[in-house]
Design a protein around this motif. Structure first.
Motif, PDB file in Angstrom:
ATOM      1  N   VAL A 119       0.965  -1.266   0.193  1.00  0.00           N
ATOM      2  CA  VAL A 119       0.102  -0.056   0.012  1.00  0.00           C
ATOM      3  C   VAL A 119       0.848   1.264   0.039  1.00  0.00           C
ATOM      4  CG1 VAL A 119      -1.521   1.240   1.343  1.00  0.00           C
ATOM      5  CG2 VAL A 119      -1.979  -0.980   1.074  1.00  0.00           C
ATOM      6  N   THR A 120       1.962   1.274   0.755  1.00  0.00           N
ATOM      7  CA  THR A 120       2.921   2.342   0.717  1.00  0.00           C
ATOM      8  C   THR A 120       3.514   2.687  -0.528  1.00  0.00           C
ATOM      9  OG1 THR A 120       3.357   1.963   3.265  1.00  0.00           O
ATOM     10  CG2 THR A 120       4.916   3.235   1.948  1.00  0.00           C
ATOM     11  N   ALA A 121       3.870   1.500  -1.050  1.00  0.00           N
ATOM     12  CA  ALA A 121       4.455   1.590  -2.394  1.00  0.00           C
ATOM     13  C   ALA A 121       3.600   2.357  -3.391  1.00  0.00           C
ATOM     14  CB  ALA A 121       5.024   0.213  -2.962  1.00  0.00           C
ATOM     15  N   MET A 122       2.338   1.721  -3.325  1.00  0.00           N
ATOM     16  CA  MET A 122       1.234   2.313  -4.570  1.00  0.00           C
ATOM     17  C   MET A 122       1.166   3.906  -3.992  1.00  0.00           C
ATOM     18  SD  MET A 122      -1.435  -0.800  -4.939  1.00  0.00           S
ATOM     19  CE  MET A 122      -1.721  -1.080  -3.251  1.00  0.00           C
ATOM     20  N   ILE A 123       1.132   4.186  -2.826  1.00  0.00           N
ATOM     21  CA  ILE A 123       1.018   5.693  -2.473  1.00  0.00           C
ATOM     22  C   ILE A 123       2.190   6.403  -3.009  1.00  0.00           C
ATOM     23  CG2 ILE A 123       0.850   7.249  -0.513  1.00  0.00           C
ATOM     24  CD1 ILE A 123      -0.754   5.124   0.956  1.00  0.00           C
ATOM     25  N   GLN A 124       3.337   5.750  -2.990  1.00  0.00           N
ATOM     26  CA  GLN A 124       4.496   6.388  -3.250  1.00  0.00           C
ATOM     27  C   GLN A 124       4.436   6.617  -4.768  1.00  0.00           C
ATOM     28  OE1 GLN A 124       8.933   5.626  -1.952  1.00  0.00           O
ATOM     29  NE2 GLN A 124       8.799   4.424  -3.831  1.00  0.00           N
ATOM     30  N   VAL A 125       3.957   5.704  -5.787  1.00  0.00           N
ATOM     31  CA  VAL A 125       3.680   5.861  -7.039  1.00  0.00           C
ATOM     32  C   VAL A 125       2.925   7.201  -7.321  1.00  0.00           C
ATOM     33  CG1 VAL A 125       2.682   5.115  -9.022  1.00  0.00           C
ATOM     34  CG2 VAL A 125       3.833   3.458  -7.462  1.00  0.00           C
ATOM     35  N   VAL A 126       1.882   7.101  -6.395  1.00  0.00           N
ATOM     36  CA  VAL A 126       0.957   8.609  -6.710  1.00  0.00           C
ATOM     37  C   VAL A 126       1.839   9.791  -6.306  1.00  0.00           C
ATOM     38  CG1 VAL A 126      -1.139   9.684  -5.830  1.00  0.00           C
ATOM     39  CG2 VAL A 126      -1.314   7.108  -6.320  1.00  0.00           C
ATOM     40  N   PHE A 127       2.491   9.870  -5.324  1.00  0.00           N
ATOM     41  CA  PHE A 127       3.271  11.141  -5.041  1.00  0.00           C
ATOM     42  C   PHE A 127       4.341  11.346  -6.042  1.00  0.00           C
ATOM     43  CE2 PHE A 127       0.953  10.949  -1.030  1.00  0.00           C
ATOM     44  CZ  PHE A 127       0.833  12.229  -0.749  1.00  0.00           C
ATOM     45  N   SER A 128       4.860  10.030  -6.466  1.00  0.00           N
ATOM     46  CA  SER A 128       6.164  10.643  -7.439  1.00  0.00           C
ATOM     47  C   SER A 128       5.459  11.266  -8.696  1.00  0.00           C
ATOM     48  CB  SER A 128       6.784   9.248  -7.740  1.00  0.00           C
ATOM     49  OG  SER A 128       7.220   8.694  -6.286  1.00  0.00           O
ATOM     50  N   ARG A 129       4.528  10.647  -9.253  1.00  0.00           N
ATOM     51  CA  ARG A 129       3.949  11.152 -10.340  1.00  0.00           C
ATOM     52  C   ARG A 129       3.652  12.588  -9.999  1.00  0.00           C
ATOM     53  NH1 ARG A 129       2.365   7.952 -14.622  1.00  0.00           N
ATOM     54  NH2 ARG A 129       3.637   6.153 -14.720  1.00  0.00           N
ATOM     55  N   LEU A 130       2.985  12.795  -8.977  1.00  0.00           N
ATOM     56  CA  LEU A 130       2.443  14.211  -8.676  1.00  0.00           C
ATOM     57  C   LEU A 130       3.714  15.271  -8.430  1.00  0.00           C
ATOM     58  CD1 LEU A 130       0.223  16.112  -8.001  1.00  0.00           C
ATOM     59  CD2 LEU A 130       0.418  15.286  -5.709  1.00  0.00           C
ATOM     60  N   ILE A 131       4.718  14.826  -7.999  1.00  0.00           N
ATOM     61  CA  ILE A 131       6.010  15.545  -7.608  1.00  0.00           C
ATOM     62  C   ILE A 131       6.659  15.857  -9.109  1.00  0.00           C
ATOM     63  CG2 ILE A 131       8.329  15.810  -6.908  1.00  0.00           C
ATOM     64  CD1 ILE A 131       6.970  14.240  -4.232  1.00  0.00           C
ATOM     65  N   ASP A 132       6.737  14.694 -10.036  1.00  0.00           N
ATOM     66  CA  ASP A 132       7.149  14.800 -11.322  1.00  0.00           C
ATOM     67  C   ASP A 132       6.365  15.802 -12.279  1.00  0.00           C
ATOM     68  OD1 ASP A 132       9.428  13.241 -10.712  1.00  0.00           O
ATOM     69  OD2 ASP A 132       8.425  11.600 -11.609  1.00  0.00           O
ATOM     70  N   TYR A 133       5.210  15.712 -11.962  1.00  0.00           N
ATOM     71  CA  TYR A 133       4.275  16.840 -12.617  1.00  0.00           C
ATOM     72  C   TYR A 133       4.449  18.275 -12.264  1.00  0.00           C
ATOM     73  CZ  TYR A 133       0.160  19.214 -14.163  1.00  0.00           C
ATOM     74  OH  TYR A 133      -0.753  20.001 -14.713  1.00  0.00           O
ATOM     75  N   ARG A 134       4.601  18.343 -11.184  1.00  0.00           N
ATOM     76  CA  ARG A 134       4.848  19.819 -10.547  1.00  0.00           C
ATOM     77  C   ARG A 134       6.194  20.168 -10.796  1.00  0.00           C
ATOM     78  NH1 ARG A 134       0.239  22.315  -9.850  1.00  0.00           N
ATOM     79  NH2 ARG A 134       1.600  23.834  -8.592  1.00  0.00           N
ATOM     80  N   LEU A 135       7.146  19.493 -10.891  1.00  0.00           N
ATOM     81  CA  LEU A 135       8.508  19.972 -11.119  1.00  0.00           C
ATOM     82  C   LEU A 135       8.708  20.218 -12.637  1.00  0.00           C
ATOM     83  CD1 LEU A 135      10.825  17.542  -8.991  1.00  0.00           C
ATOM     84  CD2 LEU A 135      10.156  20.071  -8.648  1.00  0.00           C
ATOM     85  N   SER A 136       7.863  19.507 -13.494  1.00  0.00           N
ATOM     86  CA  SER A 136       7.870  19.568 -14.964  1.00  0.00           C
ATOM     87  C   SER A 136       7.355  20.895 -15.156  1.00  0.00           C
ATOM     88  CB  SER A 136       7.413  18.667 -15.670  1.00  0.00           C
ATOM     89  OG  SER A 136       6.043  18.466 -15.317  1.00  0.00           O
ATOM     90  N   ARG A 137       6.328  21.311 -14.466  1.00  0.00           N
ATOM     91  CA  ARG A 137       5.527  22.507 -14.678  1.00  0.00           C
ATOM     92  C   ARG A 137       6.496  23.766 -14.457  1.00  0.00           C
ATOM     93  NH1 ARG A 137      -0.093  22.659 -14.671  1.00  0.00           N
ATOM     94  NH2 ARG A 137       0.044  24.859 -14.584  1.00  0.00           N
ATOM     95  N   LYS A 138       7.280  23.590 -13.637  1.00  0.00           N
ATOM     96  CA  LYS A 138       8.432  24.793 -13.075  1.00  0.00           C
ATOM     97  C   LYS A 138       9.816  24.616 -13.750  1.00  0.00           C
ATOM     98  CE  LYS A 138       6.406  25.168  -8.601  1.00  0.00           C
ATOM     99  NZ  LYS A 138       6.425  25.021  -7.413  1.00  0.00           N
TER     100      LYS A 138
END
Length: 366
Positions: free
Chosen positions: A341-360
């Motif tokens: 479950v933690t690994a799956m949560i990490q997938v979501v946060f990693s995608r979110l962080i990558d998206y926000r960083l790419s926007r910047k």
């Protein structure tokens, strides 16, 4: 207009997150009880989804390999699955139950041995140093044995009740998994339609990719870890039989099952094996302790990485943290499922962080 809708949507999500955080901080006990109660209600559904995810790979393979229809594939998969469970129940569980019953019968003699050890230690301390003996009065522990035995009996009744409920939830989960696999394309299509209806096309595609990655992580971890625990359990039973340890089958199963919990599980498996064998023979207990330690080293350094590889991709810190949180909220079941479950949560946060960083435009810098 579209900008206003997105702003309202983001503010609503932020407001909901803040409300949940405020409730968690202000009423932690209430939130914990609500989560525990919700988890209990959803347990059959969670089990059904987990069984369906595990069997879906086998079902897809045999359907493609042998050109079978859905009902034919389901019939074969569940006959094999239930057959394995029945064979295990008929051949393995009675022996485990017999060992457990014998262990419970010998529990009073173990308590008397502990009583003798504490009496000797208390006498020694009184002779050696009256002050220390007063500070560490082991006679108080002896007076509480009756209460400990009563608590142990009540706990056994509670565990039997919990096991019965778990078995019932598991049977309901099997039924749910059959319907999930039978109409899996319909559920997948409904889910995709819902995502594309609510979110922009790019966000919907990203969400689907995330769920596919989460599904891959979950199946790889559960299947790989199950195989790993099966091998360790078999090796533990064989080794304990060779050593001559009492209740070898029971202790080996405990070692194999608890091995499912990373880092903490091996230690939890060693403790009962050592304590139970100690009352039988202290020297044999030391051999058992050394054997299980070497077995866990073999698993941690070679077998586990060979089977699992980097299937979850999270650091030991987050693994241990997730086990602690999962165990405190949902008990032993929470400890078992906390890592995937933690690994799956990490997938979501990693995608979110990558998206926000790419926007910047910061991906290359960080």
């Amino acid at each position: 207009m579209e900008l206003n809708r997105q702003l309202i949507w983001k503010l609503s999500v932020i407001g909901l997150i803040l409300l949940v955080l405020w409730k968690v901080i202000s009423e932690p006990d209430t939130i914990s009880q609500m989560m525990h109660y919700t988890f209990q209600l959803l347990t059959p559904i969670i089990m059904g989804i987990a069984i369906a995810l595990l069997l879906n790979t086998v079902l897809s393979y045999i359907e493609e390999r042998f050109q079978l229809k859905r009902y034919q594939g389901l019939l074969i998969v569940y006959i094999v699955f239930i057959g394995i469970l029945v064979i295990s129940a008929v051949t393995l569980f009675p022996r485990i139950y017999s060992s457990l019953a014998s262990l419970i019968e010998e529990l009073p003699s173990y308590i008397r041995q502990i009583d003798g050890y504490l009496s000797q230690l208390n006498t020694y301390l009184k002779e050696y140093n009256a002050t220390v003996a007063q500070a560490i009065d082991f006679s108080r522990f002896q007076e509480r044995y009756s209460g400990w035995v009563e608590t142990a009996v009540l706990s056994s009744v509670s565990y039997v009740s919990s096991f019965t409920m778990t078995l019932f939830n598991f049977l309901i989960g099997i039924v749910i998994s059959i319907y999930l696999l039978k109409d899996k394309e319909i559920f997948a299509r409904m889910f995709k339609r819902l995502l594309y209806a609510i979110f922009p096309v790019a966000s919907a595609k990203t969400t689907i990719d995330i769920f596919q990655e989460m599904d891959y992580i979950f199946k790889r971890y559960i299947i790989g870890k199950s195989l790993d625990c099966l091998i360790i359990g078999v090796l533990a039973v064989a080794g304990l039989l060779i050593i001559g340890a009492p209740y070898a089958l029971l202790l080996g199963v405990i070692v194999g099952v608890l091995n499912f919990i990373p880092y903490v599980g091996p230690l939890l498996g060693m403790i009962p094996a050592f304590i139970i064998t100690y009352f039988y023979d202290p020297f044999t207990a030391l051999i058992v302790l050394l054997f299980i330690f070497l077995l866990q080293q073999f698993d941690g350094l070679w077998l586990g990485p060979k089977i699992l590889g980097d299937s979850v991709g999270i650091t030991p810190f987050w693994v241990i943290t997730s086990i602690i949180i999962g165990g405190s909220l949902f008990g032993l079941v929470g400890m078992f499922i906390s890592v995937p479950v933690t690994a799956m949560i990490q997938v979501v946060f990693s995608r979110l962080i990558d998206y926000r960083l790419s926007r910047k435009n910061l991906n290359e810098l960080l």
